[in-house]
Design a protein around this motif. Structure first.
Motif, mmCIF file in Angstrom:
data_model
loop_
_atom_site.group_PDB
_atom_site.id
_atom_site.type_symbol
_atom_site.label_atom_id
_atom_site.label_comp_id
_atom_site.label_asym_id
_atom_site.label_seq_id
_atom_site.Cartn_x
_atom_site.Cartn_y
_atom_site.Cartn_z
ATOM 1 N N PHE A 191 2.157 7.377 -6.538
ATOM 2 C CA PHE A 191 1.250 8.464 -6.929
ATOM 3 C C PHE A 191 1.761 9.822 -6.441
ATOM 4 O O PHE A 191 1.540 10.839 -7.111
ATOM 5 N N GLN A 192 2.455 9.848 -5.320
ATOM 6 C CA GLN A 192 3.056 11.109 -4.879
ATOM 7 C C GLN A 192 4.056 11.617 -5.902
ATOM 8 O O GLN A 192 4.154 12.821 -6.140
ATOM 9 N N ARG A 193 4.788 10.690 -6.527
ATOM 10 C CA ARG A 193 5.742 11.098 -7.558
ATOM 11 C C ARG A 193 5.032 11.689 -8.775
ATOM 12 O O ARG A 193 5.626 12.442 -9.548
ATOM 13 N N LEU A 194 3.753 11.351 -8.931
ATOM 14 C CA LEU A 194 2.948 11.910 -10.018
ATOM 15 C C LEU A 194 2.207 13.177 -9.587
ATOM 16 O O LEU A 194 1.445 13.749 -10.369
ATOM 17 N N GLY A 195 2.382 13.584 -8.338
ATOM 18 C CA GLY A 195 1.721 14.777 -7.851
ATOM 19 C C GLY A 195 0.366 14.531 -7.225
ATOM 20 O O GLY A 195 -0.413 15.469 -7.037
ATOM 21 N N ILE A 196 0.072 13.288 -6.895
ATOM 22 C CA ILE A 196 -1.232 12.942 -6.316
ATOM 23 C C ILE A 196 -1.045 12.430 -4.889
ATOM 24 O O ILE A 196 -0.290 11.484 -4.658
ATOM 25 N N ILE A 219 0.823 -1.204 0.000
ATOM 26 C CA ILE A 219 0.000 0.000 0.000
ATOM 27 C C ILE A 219 0.861 1.260 0.000
ATOM 28 O O ILE A 219 0.626 2.191 -0.775
ATOM 29 N N GLN A 220 1.873 1.297 0.846
ATOM 30 C CA GLN A 220 2.705 2.504 0.927
ATOM 31 C C GLN A 220 3.484 2.740 -0.363
ATOM 32 O O GLN A 220 3.644 3.880 -0.795
ATOM 33 N N SER A 221 3.973 1.672 -1.000
ATOM 34 C CA SER A 221 4.732 1.863 -2.236
ATOM 35 C C SER A 221 3.835 2.418 -3.335
ATOM 36 O O SER A 221 4.286 3.210 -4.173
#
Length: 212
Positions: free
Chosen positions: A39-44, A32-34
């Motif tokens: 998505f954080q790397r995509l700005g989400i 789940i964390q990965s």
């Protein structure tokens, strides 16, 4: 549609557009964390939740999973998510075990699945090394999920069970035999591989999901 930003810094301060954003179903399964970091790397900035109302209100839903089928389904039943997930109307992406649980049945623990995809999950034979771990090709790409993804792209996989070829198959991988490495029915998508661990190609698939 969920908008993507260009930097992780922006993602920390700018939530996804829409009423519910992106929700990753949190039912105790691995990876789940990965996925959240991908998505954080995509700005989400995705929300991790097992709350039925938050999941139903989301713009997009990720159904992850690394683990054993019968224990994972037991966790879904405890929270009632086994009834919620098949009735979702927004785009839903199952990853690895998440995809397998969206099928009718798995021979892993003789497990009844969610029945979204009309196929039974079975185990690779003893003729090959199990689990399959590492990079393998995806071919026969047949969905908007694979926009701008070249045929024979390599994705990262870790699994001992697989979905055989079927009418809902949208990608194929060969390991001992050709099997369905991605499935689609209506608003439901499933991938056996891990896009969050598959470099720029996996990142593009996650972008494509956001654009559905």
């Amino acid at each position: 549609m969920i908008e993507t930003k260009n930097t992780q810094k922006e993602s920390q301060s700018t939530p996804p557009s829409g009423a519910g954003g992106l929700v990753i179903i949190n039912y105790g399964a691995g990876n789940i964390q990965s996925i959240k970091f991908a998505f954080q790397r995509l700005g989400i900035d995705a929300v991790l939740s097992d709350d039925a109302e938050k999941i139903k209100a989301a713009d997009k839903v990720i159904f992850p999973g690394v683990g054993e089928a019968s224990s994972a389904m037991a966790k879904l039943r405890v929270t009632g998510l086994d009834k919620i997930i098949p009735n979702l109307k927004q785009p839903v992406l199952g990853i690895c075990l998440g995809m397998q649980l969206m099928c009718k049945h798995s021979t892993e623990g003789d497990t009844t699945g969610l029945g979204i995809f009309d196929v039974d999950v079975v185990k690779f034979s003893k003729e090959v090394k199990v689990p399959q771990i590492g990079w393998n090709e995806i071919t026969d790409l047949q969905s908007e999920l694979f926009t701008d993804i070249p045929e024979n792209s390599h994705m990262y996989l870790v699994h001992s069970f697989y979905a055989p070829k079927c009418t809902e198959m949208i990608a194929t991988t060969n390991y001992e035999l050709d099997y369905a490495s991605a499935l689609q029915k209506d608003n439901f998508y499933g991938v056996q591989f891990h896009p969050e661990k598959s470099g720029v190609v996996g990142e593009q698939i996650l972008k494509n999901f956001l654009d559905l």
